[in-house]
Design an enzyme around this catalytic site. Structure first.
Site, short mmCIF file in Angstrom:
data_model
loop_
_atom_site.label_atom_id
_atom_site.label_comp_id
_atom_site.label_asym_id
_atom_site.label_seq_id
_atom_site.Cartn_x
_atom_site.Cartn_y
_atom_site.Cartn_z
N GLU A 96 11.25 15.45 27.34
CA GLU A 96 10.19 15.34 28.40
C GLU A 96 9.09 16.59 28.05
O GLU A 96 9.26 17.70 27.78
CB GLU A 96 10.84 15.61 29.74
CG GLU A 96 11.41 14.69 30.26
CD GLU A 96 10.94 13.16 30.20
OE1 GLU A 96 9.70 13.09 30.46
OE2 GLU A 96 11.76 12.02 30.15
N CYS A 125 3.92 19.95 34.54
CA CYS A 125 3.67 18.70 33.66
C CYS A 125 3.26 17.52 34.36
O CYS A 125 2.38 16.74 33.84
CB CYS A 125 5.19 18.21 32.82
SG CYS A 125 6.44 17.80 34.25
P1 NAD Z 1 7.14 24.98 24.73
O1 NAD Z 1 7.28 23.69 24.25
O2 NAD Z 1 6.29 25.89 24.13
O3 NAD Z 1 8.52 25.53 24.81
C1 NAD Z 1 9.62 24.70 25.45
C2 NAD Z 1 10.82 25.52 24.83
O4 NAD Z 1 11.16 25.08 23.57
C3 NAD Z 1 11.30 26.82 24.99
O5 NAD Z 1 12.52 27.24 25.48
C4 NAD Z 1 11.05 27.41 23.46
O6 NAD Z 1 11.47 28.60 23.50
C5 NAD Z 1 11.52 26.18 22.98
N1 NAD Z 1 11.23 25.95 21.61
C6 NAD Z 1 9.99 26.29 21.14
N2 NAD Z 1 10.08 25.94 19.52
C7 NAD Z 1 11.34 25.74 19.08
C8 NAD Z 1 12.16 25.45 18.18
N3 NAD Z 1 11.31 25.26 16.97
N4 NAD Z 1 13.34 25.22 18.28
C9 NAD Z 1 13.82 25.05 19.42
N5 NAD Z 1 13.28 25.40 20.44
C10 NAD Z 1 11.99 25.82 20.61
O7 NAD Z 1 6.86 24.78 26.27
P2 NAD Z 1 6.54 25.71 27.49
O8 NAD Z 1 5.46 26.33 27.12
O9 NAD Z 1 7.81 26.59 27.62
O10 NAD Z 1 6.18 24.79 28.66
C11 NAD Z 1 4.75 24.33 28.93
C12 NAD Z 1 5.09 22.72 28.59
O11 NAD Z 1 6.02 22.06 29.07
C13 NAD Z 1 3.82 21.87 28.88
O12 NAD Z 1 3.43 20.97 27.88
C14 NAD Z 1 4.28 20.90 30.10
O13 NAD Z 1 3.54 19.79 30.16
C15 NAD Z 1 5.77 21.06 29.43
N6 NAD Z 1 6.44 20.55 30.72
C16 NAD Z 1 6.92 19.02 30.76
C17 NAD Z 1 7.84 18.59 31.64
C18 NAD Z 1 8.25 17.13 31.67
O14 NAD Z 1 9.26 16.89 32.50
N7 NAD Z 1 7.66 16.19 30.97
C19 NAD Z 1 8.09 19.47 32.87
C20 NAD Z 1 7.52 20.87 32.58
C21 NAD Z 1 7.21 21.23 31.57
#
Ligand code: NAD
Length: 495
Positions: A262, A296
């Protein structure tokens, strides 16, 4: 009402948070500790957090393999009882969870309390899935035989979560994963390790076996790869940015794993000329500026009918100026800081791009630099107007920035809604039945609302997007599609 730039009182004594900890078959004391700082005032160190090593991630996978066998052997209805107890424990500890979430990522405490309440509701919902009908029966083209379908757990699941809903999102993945008999390795965002620790404790105290739920806190560069590539991992459920989600998906799907991702959104809220403007503007304030725009499903693009554009702009400018910016634990605050320095930098750069692309700032637009706020990652709630092009219109700028765009009719509303790469949520405010129905059927988002904000998540309905907003099945009401494998059984009783 005080203005955004007026002084707000930062509380002097902050509650003490327990340290974040790793859980790998049991709680672990780790020597590699990092500081967790309050995003509203970075002089405050609110807790410490471990940094898991790659070796610990590998160990967690081995523990989860044992946990998967142990936990799937527990009858589904008994597993549900454990999840129900977890929901009760989350309810008892809701205040502690809420304070931790606010101190780690900054949102106002009222919002964190709401998030904890949603987590209770979601866990309660998943506690009953073991009693639901699982499949169907079917005939076989042979005598004395019958077939039926059943749902089995998929095995070990990596759960990778963001910081913006540090209670609710890990919870809405852990609860169905466990309810359906899988074992879980949770890797929360680095910003919110204590909240994750407290949440995992609720499930363990409810009776989830230690081997079935592990918690890995640390840098994704160190441990992320193991969670995506270990042969024993059956599925990866991720919530976060589209950029990371796509990378994770490419890696894990390439190795034959299930992926549910997501991701980002650029959600439009349409205000037609026949809308109830009071309700529509309320929805913009909640959906656009709640959690400082770090949702999001935030309503970051408002498509306003030209006949009411001027009034909408005037009233929103006034309302945005009245938002109280400050520390999330201060009473009456409705806009906290951004979650981290890098989050603020990204948002400031997005704002610069939006202005370079032709957007005009009509409220806010710079860091909140009141003396009490200067040590936190605050941005003034910002309202833009401008063309339906460029960064303000199409990029997910994950902060308190809402842009207004003028539209002529429902055709243009639908076209502009569908023009961006994202497809998470959308809303229309109108009293016209035809416009409402056309919006529902002709838009392409995973979730669509009529006379409701773009935000919100009901446990019994699918939560998810389309296009660049999601990969794989939706969450919540559709969670069984990811967390179970549908199988068919073919039985002959005379042989
Ligand atoms: P992010 O993508 O930077 O990180 C999300 C998670 O992924 C974190 O735990 C991070 O440590 C991990 N991660 C990053 N690189 C990785 C890798 N290479 N391998 C494994 N894990 C890895 O996102 P964020 O800054 O934490 O959150 C904000 C984003 O989340 C926004 O784009 C928002 O729209 C989205 N979001 C989406 C939803 C939804 O349901 N669609 C809900 C909430 C947030």
């Amino acid at each position: 009402m005080p203005r955004a730039h007026e002084r707000t009182t930062i509380i002097n004594t902050l509650p003490q948070l327990p340290p974040a900890r790793l859980h790998i078959g049991g709680w672990i004391e780790n020597s590699h500790n990092a500081e967790v700082r309050d995003p509203a005032d970075t002089r405050n160190i609110v807790a410490s957090a471990p940094r898991a090593t790659r070796a610990q991630a590998i160990e967690a996978v081995q523990v989860a393999v044992r946990g998967s066998l142990e936990w799937r052997a527990v009858p589904a209805i008994q597993r549900g009882e454990v999840i129900r107890r977890a929901s009760e424990i989350i309810a008892e500890r809701a205040e502690q969870l809420a304070v931790a979430a606010t101190l780690e990522m900054g949102k106002p405490i009222a919002e964190s309390r709401g998030e904890a309440a949603r987590a209770v509701e979601h866990a309660r919902y998943f506690s009953t899935v073991g009693r639901e009908a699982q499949g169907y029966t079917a005939n076989l083209n042979e005598p004395d035989a019958q077939a039926f379908t059943l749902r089995s757990p998929i095995g070990v699941v990596s759960v990778i979560t963001p910081w913006n809903f540090p209670i609710m999102i890990p919870n809405w993945k852990i609860a169905p994963a466990l309810a359906h008999g899988n074992s879980v390795i949770l890797k929360p965002a680095e910003v919110s390790p204590v909240t994750a620790t407290l949440l995992v404790q609720c499930y363990l105290d409810a009776g989830v076996p230690a081997s079935a739920l592990s918690l890995l806190i640390g840098k994704s560069s160190e441990i992320g790869d193991v969670l995506l590539t270990a042969p024993e991992i059956a599925g990866v459920t991720f919530t976060g940015s589209t950029e990371v989600g796509r990378k994770i998906s490419a890696t894990a799907v390439g190795l034959g794993k299930r992926v549910q991702a997501e991701m980002g959104g650029k959600n439009a809220l349409v205000i037609m000329d026949d809308a109830n403007l009071d309700k529509a503007l309320e929805a913009v304030m909640v959906g656009g500026f709640g959690t400082s725009g770090q949702r999001c499903t935030s309503s970051s693009r408002i498509l306003v009918h030209e006949a009411v554009f001027e009034e909408v702009q005037r009233r929103l400018t006034e309302a945005v100026g009245q938002l109280r910016v400050g520390h999330g634990l201060t009473a009456g605050i409705n806009a906290g800081p951004l979650a981290s320095e890098s989050a603020l930098e990204d948002v400031m750069q997005g704002l610069e791009r939006a202005v370079a692309d032709g957007a005009t700032v009509v409220a806010g637009g710079s860091r909140a630099e009141d003396s009490d706020l200067a040590n936190g990652w605050f941005l003034q709630p910002t309202l833009l107007t401008g063309p339906a092009t460029g960064a303000a219109f199409s990029e997910e700028i994950f902060g308190p920035i809402v842009s207004l765009h003028s539209i002529k009719d429902i055709d243009e509303a639908i076209r502009l809604n569908n023009e961006v790469e994202y497809g998470l949520s959308a809303s229309i405010y109108t009293s016209n039945l035809e416009a409402a129905n056309r919006f529902i059927f002709e838009t392409d988002t995973g979730m669509v609302h009529v006379n409701r904000p773009t935000v919100g998540a009901e446990p019994h309905l699918p939560f998810g997007g389309s296009k660049a907003s999601a990969i794989g099945p939706s969450e919540l009401g559709a969670a069984h599609q990811f967390f179970t494998k549908t199988r068919s059984a073919h039985v002959r009783w005379k042989f």
